[in-house]
Design an enzyme around this catalytic site. Structure first.
Site, PDB file in Angstrom:
ATOM      1  N   ARG A 276       0.841  -1.211   0.000  1.00  0.00           N
ATOM      2  CA  ARG A 276       0.000   0.000   0.000  1.00  0.00           C
ATOM      3  C   ARG A 276       0.875   1.261   0.000  1.00  0.00           C
ATOM      4  O   ARG A 276       1.006   1.934  -1.024  1.00  0.00           O
ATOM      5  CB  ARG A 276      -0.948  -0.020   1.220  1.00  0.00           C
ATOM      6  CG  ARG A 276      -2.081   1.000   1.157  1.00  0.00           C
ATOM      7  CD  ARG A 276      -1.706   2.406   1.567  1.00  0.00           C
ATOM      8  NE  ARG A 276      -1.135   2.484   2.913  1.00  0.00           N
ATOM      9  CZ  ARG A 276      -0.609   3.592   3.409  1.00  0.00           C
ATOM     10  NH1 ARG A 276      -0.575   4.709   2.697  1.00  0.00           N
ATOM     11  NH2 ARG A 276      -0.077   3.605   4.624  1.00  0.00           N
ATOM     12  N   ASP A 277       1.526   1.555   1.115  1.00  0.00           N
ATOM     13  CA  ASP A 277       2.307   2.795   1.197  1.00  0.00           C
ATOM     14  C   ASP A 277       3.470   2.750   0.212  1.00  0.00           C
ATOM     15  O   ASP A 277       3.848   3.766  -0.384  1.00  0.00           O
ATOM     16  CB  ASP A 277       2.840   2.975   2.628  1.00  0.00           C
ATOM     17  CG  ASP A 277       3.007   4.424   3.031  1.00  0.00           C
ATOM     18  OD1 ASP A 277       2.870   5.298   2.168  1.00  0.00           O
ATOM     19  OD2 ASP A 277       3.300   4.684   4.212  1.00  0.00           O
TER      20      ASP A 277
ATOM     21  N   CYS B 255       4.568   9.462   0.060  1.00  0.00           N
ATOM     22  CA  CYS B 255       3.173   9.879   0.094  1.00  0.00           C
ATOM     23  C   CYS B 255       2.921  10.865  -1.040  1.00  0.00           C
ATOM     24  O   CYS B 255       3.661  11.833  -1.204  1.00  0.00           O
ATOM     25  CB  CYS B 255       2.835  10.521   1.431  1.00  0.00           C
ATOM     26  SG  CYS B 255       1.148  11.144   1.480  1.00  0.00           S
TER      27      CYS B 255
ATOM     28  N   ASN C 199       8.978   4.366   3.209  1.00  0.00           N
ATOM     29  CA  ASN C 199       9.026   3.948   4.609  1.00  0.00           C
ATOM     30  C   ASN C 199      10.393   3.335   4.866  1.00  0.00           C
ATOM     31  O   ASN C 199      11.073   2.878   3.957  1.00  0.00           O
ATOM     32  CB  ASN C 199       7.985   2.851   4.863  1.00  0.00           C
ATOM     33  CG  ASN C 199       6.584   3.350   4.670  1.00  0.00           C
ATOM     34  OD1 ASN C 199       6.110   3.434   3.551  1.00  0.00           O
ATOM     35  ND2 ASN C 199       5.932   3.701   5.750  1.00  0.00           N
TER      36      ASN C 199
HETATM   37  P1  HMG Z   1     -13.287  14.159  -2.326  1.00  0.00           P
HETATM   38  O1  HMG Z   1     -12.986  14.546  -3.731  1.00  0.00           O
HETATM   39  O2  HMG Z   1     -13.456  15.229  -1.313  1.00  0.00           O
HETATM   40  O3  HMG Z   1     -14.495  13.123  -2.203  1.00  0.00           O
HETATM   41  O4  HMG Z   1     -12.111  13.190  -1.867  1.00  0.00           O
HETATM   42  P2  HMG Z   1     -15.932  13.066  -2.761  1.00  0.00           P
HETATM   43  O5  HMG Z   1     -16.733  12.311  -1.758  1.00  0.00           O
HETATM   44  O6  HMG Z   1     -16.389  14.433  -3.191  1.00  0.00           O
HETATM   45  O7  HMG Z   1     -15.773  12.134  -4.051  1.00  0.00           O
HETATM   46  C1  HMG Z   1     -15.087  12.539  -5.212  1.00  0.00           C
HETATM   47  C2  HMG Z   1     -15.006  11.381  -6.178  1.00  0.00           C
HETATM   48  O8  HMG Z   1     -14.266  10.305  -5.607  1.00  0.00           O
HETATM   49  C3  HMG Z   1     -16.373  10.805  -6.525  1.00  0.00           C
HETATM   50  O9  HMG Z   1     -16.284  10.292  -7.839  1.00  0.00           O
HETATM   51  C4  HMG Z   1     -16.521   9.663  -5.573  1.00  0.00           C
HETATM   52  O10 HMG Z   1     -17.373   8.669  -6.041  1.00  0.00           O
HETATM   53  C5  HMG Z   1     -15.090   9.133  -5.505  1.00  0.00           C
HETATM   54  P3  HMG Z   1     -16.859  11.102  -9.105  1.00  0.00           P
HETATM   55  O11 HMG Z   1     -18.288  11.344  -8.782  1.00  0.00           O
HETATM   56  O12 HMG Z   1     -16.039  12.382  -9.170  1.00  0.00           O
HETATM   57  O13 HMG Z   1     -16.590  10.172 -10.252  1.00  0.00           O
HETATM   58  N1  HMG Z   1     -14.790   8.481  -4.234  1.00  0.00           N
HETATM   59  C6  HMG Z   1     -14.291   7.241  -4.131  1.00  0.00           C
HETATM   60  N2  HMG Z   1     -13.957   6.323  -5.044  1.00  0.00           N
HETATM   61  C7  HMG Z   1     -13.487   5.141  -4.591  1.00  0.00           C
HETATM   62  N3  HMG Z   1     -13.307   4.849  -3.273  1.00  0.00           N
HETATM   63  C8  HMG Z   1     -13.626   5.763  -2.342  1.00  0.00           C
HETATM   64  C9  HMG Z   1     -14.138   7.008  -2.759  1.00  0.00           C
HETATM   65  N4  HMG Z   1     -14.550   8.104  -2.080  1.00  0.00           N
HETATM   66  C10 HMG Z   1     -14.956   8.998  -2.997  1.00  0.00           C
HETATM   67  N5  HMG Z   1     -13.421   5.454  -1.036  1.00  0.00           N
HETATM   68  C11 HMG Z   1     -11.306  11.349  -0.578  1.00  0.00           C
HETATM   69  C12 HMG Z   1     -12.067  12.639  -0.563  1.00  0.00           C
HETATM   70  C13 HMG Z   1     -11.018  10.952   0.858  1.00  0.00           C
HETATM   71  C14 HMG Z   1     -12.126  10.272  -1.268  1.00  0.00           C
HETATM   72  C15 HMG Z   1      -9.992  11.590  -1.364  1.00  0.00           C
HETATM   73  O14 HMG Z   1      -9.362  12.712  -0.841  1.00  0.00           O
HETATM   74  C16 HMG Z   1      -9.063  10.419  -1.321  1.00  0.00           C
HETATM   75  O15 HMG Z   1      -9.341   9.356  -1.838  1.00  0.00           O
HETATM   76  N6  HMG Z   1      -7.905  10.594  -0.665  1.00  0.00           N
HETATM   77  C17 HMG Z   1      -6.968   9.489  -0.504  1.00  0.00           C
HETATM   78  C18 HMG Z   1      -5.653  10.010  -0.193  1.00  0.00           C
HETATM   79  C19 HMG Z   1      -4.702   8.886   0.032  1.00  0.00           C
HETATM   80  O16 HMG Z   1      -4.965   7.725  -0.211  1.00  0.00           O
HETATM   81  N7  HMG Z   1      -3.503   9.246   0.532  1.00  0.00           N
HETATM   82  C20 HMG Z   1      -2.480   8.299   0.800  1.00  0.00           C
HETATM   83  C21 HMG Z   1      -2.766   7.479   1.996  1.00  0.00           C
HETATM   84  S1  HMG Z   1      -2.449   8.309   3.544  1.00  0.00           S
HETATM   85  C22 HMG Z   1      -0.762   8.120   3.786  1.00  0.00           C
HETATM   86  O17 HMG Z   1      -0.059   7.678   2.903  1.00  0.00           O
HETATM   87  C23 HMG Z   1      -0.175   8.399   5.144  1.00  0.00           C
HETATM   88  C24 HMG Z   1       0.094   7.134   5.958  1.00  0.00           C
HETATM   89  O18 HMG Z   1       0.981   6.281   5.270  1.00  0.00           O
HETATM   90  C25 HMG Z   1       0.691   7.500   7.317  1.00  0.00           C
HETATM   91  C26 HMG Z   1       1.888   8.450   7.214  1.00  0.00           C
HETATM   92  O19 HMG Z   1       2.866   8.136   6.524  1.00  0.00           O
HETATM   93  O20 HMG Z   1       1.780   9.504   7.827  1.00  0.00           O
HETATM   94  C27 HMG Z   1      -1.198   6.351   6.218  1.00  0.00           C
HETATM   95 MG    MG Z   2       3.104   6.455   5.262  1.00  0.00          MG
END
Ligand code: HMG
Ligand code: MG
Length: 297
Positions: A15-16, A240, A249
């Site tokens: 994933r990450d 990220c 990581n």
């Molecule tokens: P948004 O644009 O505000 O959401 O995004 P929305 O509800 O308005 O939806 C927009 C579009 O996304 C729509 O599609 C939804 O259907 C679709 P459209 O109508 O435009 O075709 N949608 C989805 N599709 C599939 N699965 C879903 C989903 N939700 C909405 N679950 C949202 C908000 C949270 C969805 C967006 O910002 C997002 O997906 N962000 C993900 C970011 C991400 O994955 N970041 C990396 C992981 S975090 C990380 O790496 C840190 C970590 O490792 C710890 C560390 O290192 O600190 C964990």
């Molecule tokens: Mg991370």
């Protein structure tokens, strides 16, 4: 200070490690990575994430991946779910543990999940409720615990307030993400010292990116504070998408080598892990980010 006798390694490579890759990676290659990791003795693998494919295209195939991997009893195969849509998708493919992810920094929260910290916590509530109903356990991430790419310093109090909310909501464990790998061991000890006044250490995990080369020292500092769950990524893959310049990581091979040297049990086989890392690096056409894997070549 006593070191733990056993550490649980949480492998976040699929994933990450892969979420930031721009080149296409086939489903077969992802399946093989997870299956290879399954064969190493790891008991926790974060397989993918059910997020918007517009935001993180590489994770789009997470449902297929879950259906195709060879799951082994005793191993947790988890996935990130930021909202109900993600939760439903995870449920559909039989995911038994999910992770929700918040941040200690407002700006990072906005860039990463397009809402404020408070809005994200509100959004997680129905996810927690649905998880409870379906008997699915939940891990909570807090990002930017030692600094934010947009805001700079983050205080332990900021981290505590988010971590406390996630625990109160029912998260089994909180993983403390140093998203941009900026922390140093003294800050790690201060942070965990503060958090552990309210949250028992056995419910805390550490998640270090190795951007500044501090991750192993930081892990050692966390172990001294009583933490015994460590996130890492095979071959040091990753970064990220919403934290420019953040490297992968800490490499699982490097963490394991250190833990082996300390006489701490993990149940993970180093040579199998190195082999798993080598295979995915061949797929990606890049050198391993693990110093230990390089040294063993
Ligand atoms: P948004 O644009 O505000 O959401 O995004 P929305 O509800 O308005 O939806 C927009 C579009 O996304 C729509 O599609 C939804 O259907 C679709 P459209 O109508 O435009 O075709 N949608 C989805 N599709 C599939 N699965 C879903 C989903 N939700 C909405 N679950 C949202 C908000 C949270 C969805 C967006 O910002 C997002 O997906 N962000 C993900 C970011 C991400 O994955 N970041 C990396 C992981 S975090 C990380 O790496 C840190 C970590 O490792 C710890 C560390 O290192 O600190 C964990
Ligand atoms: Mg991370």
């Amino acid at each position: 200070m006593m070191l733990p006798e056993r550490v649980r390694l949480v492998e976040v490579g699929p994933r990450d490690g892969l979420q930031n890759e721009t080149q296409p990676i086939s489903l077969e290659d992802k399946v093989r990575l997870v299956n290879d990791l399954t064969d190493t003795g790891l008991d926790y693998i974060e397989v993918g994430s059910f997020v918007s494919p517009k935001w993180v295209p590489q994770m789009a195939g997470s449902s297929d991946l879950f259906l195709k991997i060879s799951k082994r009893a005793g191993i947790t195969y988890s996935a990130l779910t930021p909202n109900m849509m993600g939760f439903e998708a995870a449920l559909n493919v039989g995911v038994k543990e999910i992770a929700i992810f918040a941040a200690a920094s407002e700006s990072f929260s906005q860039r990463n999940i397009n809402c404020s910290i408070n809005e994200s916590l509100q959004r997680f509530k129905p996810v927690m409720e649905a998880a409870r109903q379906h008997g699915i356990s939940v891990r909570g991430y807090v990002s930017c615990v030692l600094g934010c790419p947009y805001e700079g310093d983050i205080t332990p109090d900021q981290v505590l307030s988010v971590a406390r909310e996630l625990i109160d909501m029912g998260c089994r464990e909180i993983s403390l993400g140093d998203t941009i790998g900026i922390g140093t061991p003294g800050a790690v000890r201060t942070l965990i010292g503060k958090l552990s006044q309210e949250i028992p250490c056995d419910r805390l995990a550490v998640h270090f990116h190795d951007t500044y080369g501090q991750a192993l020292a930081n892990i050692y500092a966390a172990l001294l504070e009583g933490v015994s769950v460590v996130d890492s990524s095979v071959a040091g893959l990753g970064g990220c998408p919403y934290a420019t310049g953040a490297s992968g990581n800490v490499a699982t091979e490097d963490v394991l080598y250190m833990l082996n040297g300390l006489g701490i049990q993990t149940g993970v086989d180093l040579s199998r892990l190195i082999a798993a890392g080598q295979r995915i690096c061949e797929v990606l056409g890049r050198d391993t980010g693990s110093r230990v894997a390089k040294a063993f070549k």
